[in-house]
Design a protein around this motif. Structure first.
Motif, PDB file in Angstrom:
ATOM      1  N   LEU A 136       0.709  -1.151  -0.077  1.00  0.00           N
ATOM      2  CA  LEU A 136       0.241  -0.368  -0.152  1.00  0.00           C
ATOM      3  C   LEU A 136       0.987   1.004   0.041  1.00  0.00           C
ATOM      4  N   LEU A 137       0.771   1.523  -1.003  1.00  0.00           N
ATOM      5  CA  LEU A 137       2.191   3.435  -1.649  1.00  0.00           C
ATOM      6  C   LEU A 137       0.967   4.313  -1.395  1.00  0.00           C
ATOM      7  N   VAL A 138       1.132   5.095  -0.041  1.00  0.00           N
ATOM      8  CA  VAL A 138      -0.064   5.740  -0.113  1.00  0.00           C
ATOM      9  C   VAL A 138       0.957   7.388   0.303  1.00  0.00           C
ATOM     10  N   SER A 139       0.807   8.334  -0.228  1.00  0.00           N
ATOM     11  CA  SER A 139       1.165   9.478   0.408  1.00  0.00           C
ATOM     12  C   SER A 139       0.272  10.413  -0.297  1.00  0.00           C
ATOM     13  N   GLY A 140       1.507  12.338  -0.267  1.00  0.00           N
ATOM     14  CA  GLY A 140       0.380  13.418  -0.574  1.00  0.00           C
ATOM     15  C   GLY A 140       0.052  13.181  -2.344  1.00  0.00           C
ATOM     16  N   GLY A 141       1.324  12.618  -2.765  1.00  0.00           N
ATOM     17  CA  GLY A 141       1.015  12.775  -4.874  1.00  0.00           C
ATOM     18  C   GLY A 141       0.385  11.046  -5.109  1.00  0.00           C
ATOM     19  N   HIS A 142       0.381   9.882  -4.259  1.00  0.00           N
ATOM     20  CA  HIS A 142       0.258   8.468  -4.473  1.00  0.00           C
ATOM     21  C   HIS A 142      -0.619   7.612  -3.664  1.00  0.00           C
ATOM     22  N   ASP A 163      -8.196  11.605  -6.916  1.00  0.00           N
ATOM     23  CA  ASP A 163      -7.338  12.573  -5.839  1.00  0.00           C
ATOM     24  C   ASP A 163      -6.262  11.273  -4.840  1.00  0.00           C
ATOM     25  N   ALA A 164      -5.484  11.850  -4.116  1.00  0.00           N
ATOM     26  CA  ALA A 164      -4.385  10.586  -3.149  1.00  0.00           C
ATOM     27  C   ALA A 164      -5.178  11.168  -2.175  1.00  0.00           C
ATOM     28  N   ALA A 165      -4.675  10.056  -0.908  1.00  0.00           N
ATOM     29  CA  ALA A 165      -4.842  10.454   0.515  1.00  0.00           C
ATOM     30  C   ALA A 165      -4.131  11.466   1.211  1.00  0.00           C
ATOM     31  N   GLY A 166      -3.106  11.444   0.793  1.00  0.00           N
ATOM     32  CA  GLY A 166      -2.312  12.346   1.435  1.00  0.00           C
ATOM     33  C   GLY A 166      -3.103  13.693   1.079  1.00  0.00           C
ATOM     34  N   ALA A 280       4.416   2.295   3.064  1.00  0.00           N
ATOM     35  CA  ALA A 280       4.808   2.955   2.125  1.00  0.00           C
ATOM     36  C   ALA A 280       4.300   4.594   2.336  1.00  0.00           C
ATOM     37  N   GLY A 281       4.944   5.371   2.134  1.00  0.00           N
ATOM     38  CA  GLY A 281       5.370   7.262   1.538  1.00  0.00           C
ATOM     39  C   GLY A 281       4.700   7.283   3.122  1.00  0.00           C
ATOM     40  N   GLY A 282       4.875   8.791   2.631  1.00  0.00           N
ATOM     41  CA  GLY A 282       4.405   9.596   3.453  1.00  0.00           C
ATOM     42  C   GLY A 282       3.003   9.686   5.191  1.00  0.00           C
ATOM     43  N   VAL A 283       2.003   8.737   4.372  1.00  0.00           N
ATOM     44  CA  VAL A 283       0.948   8.705   5.206  1.00  0.00           C
ATOM     45  C   VAL A 283       0.969   7.358   5.728  1.00  0.00           C
TER      46      VAL A 283
END
Length: 362
Positions: A136-142, A163-166, A280-283
């Motif tokens: 699960l790749l979850v960030s501001g842009g993805h 839109d992305a979750a972030g 992974a990712g910011g979120v």
């Protein structure tokens, strides 16, 4: 080649300027980072021109700082890796051009790293995770669900159709006046809020598949805030906390629902010997989401992995490690490799919401 190869990694895709040095035995020998949060906070989001200029101003001394911290010179590294996309093209070009110049001058291989692959492989820097794993790749842009079959080998199961979750976190925080970056601000406010007070939508959760949607959720939050303004003449602190908690719960429900669907597909199609769910990712730094994903993985017999918090947000170590993974299988890139504003991990998957001269949206 040294017994344990050493890679210098450079990250400039958005609003973090970073350089790091890692070794093949998973040691982070140096990590230098300049955060641009203060420069962008006044605008409530990242301004590309400001970001690119900040990369120019700070990257050189961050590279020198990383080399000094590792007690090395440039000739001591085996290759130089840099984020070559996707991202804000001005910033990406700063890192790519710098890395190419250093590689040419020092006679070292250049490795063009997909920023998303940096996130995708980052958990393998701190844990032994076998391929294939569910990511699960979850960030501001993805916001994507992928099966990571190996280095450079990805199968996208689902992605956001808008839109992305972030981005939903960031724009909700901006709407509510909670500050920037939005994810940590929402998480902090949500701790003292009631997640059940506001009935917010969970887009696509009643549909099959693994795709996400968050644009309707942002609209619902705005309408709830407008209703409070109309009914009571303003949005009070308690309202803000409850809206933050309700937003976090809604985003979490969407992520858990779609990931549950992806787990079923991953187990059926790949029958992995060591099934694992990775975030992974910011979120991925959101503690509530980590707890919920841990429970989801346990319910389905999967091991769960998440990078340490410092490795979730953009950083040089994940780029260096992605470069290391590629270097160890004999891959490098020519010096005319382009900087790419768009660069999907699964380039065989059709674009969900946009395709132009620069390629499909990631």
């Amino acid at each position: 080649m040294a017994q344990h190869p050493i890679i210098l990694g450079i990250e400039t895709s958005c609003d973090e300027t970073a350089a790091a040095i890692v070794s093949a035995d998973k040691r982070v020998l140096a990590h230098a980072l300049w955060s641009q949060v203060d420069a962008h906070a006044v605008y409530g989001g990242v301004v590309p021109e400001i970001a690119a200029r900040a990369h120019v101003d700070h990257l050189d001394h961050l590279i020198r700082q990383a080399l000094s911290q590792a007690d090395m010179q440039l000739c001591d590294v085996d290759a130089i890796a840099a984020t070559a996309g996707p991202g804000l093209i001005g910033g990406v070009m700063v890192g790519v051009v710098t890395a190419k110049a250093m590689a040419l001058g020092a006679g070292k291989p250049f490795i063009a790293v997909n920023h998303l692959e940096g996130h995708a492989l980052s958990p393998r820097l701190t844990a032994d995770i076998a391929f294939p794993y569910l990511l699960l790749l979850v960030s501001g842009g993805h916001c994507q669900l992928l099966v990571v079959k190996g280095v450079g080998r990805y199968h996208r199961l689902g992605s956001t159709i808008d839109d992305a979750a972030g981005e939903a976190f960031d724009k909700t925080a901006k709407l509510l006046g909670l500050g920037y970056p939005g994810g940590p601000a929402i998480e902090l406010a949500a701790r003292s809020g009631d997640p059940k007070r506001f009935s917010l939508p969970r887009p696509l959760t009643n549909k099959p598949g693994c795709n996400f949607s968050f644009s309707g959720l942002k609209t619902a939050v705005r309408r709830a805030a407008e209703a409070l303004e109309s009914e009571q003449g303003g949005v009070h602190d308690r309202d803000l906390c409850d809206l933050a908690a309700s937003t976090q719960a809604a985003i979490g429900d969407c992520l858990i629902n779609r990931t549950k669907h992806a787990i079923a597909q991953y187990l059926e199609d790949y029958a992995p010997k060591a099934p694992a769910l990775v975030v992974a990712g910011g979120v991925a730094a959101n503690e509530t989401l980590r707890q919920r994903l841990t429970g989801l993985a346990q319910d389905h017999g999967l091991a769960f992995y998440a990078p340490p918090l410092w490795l979730c947000t953009d950083n040089g170590a994940m780029i260096a490690w992605a470069g290391m993974e590629r270097f160890q299988i004999g891959q490098s890139d020519p010096l005319d490799s382009p900087a790419r504003p768009r660069w999907p991990l699964d380039e065989t998957a059709p674009p969900l919401y946009g395709h132009g001269q620069k390629g499909a949206k990631a």
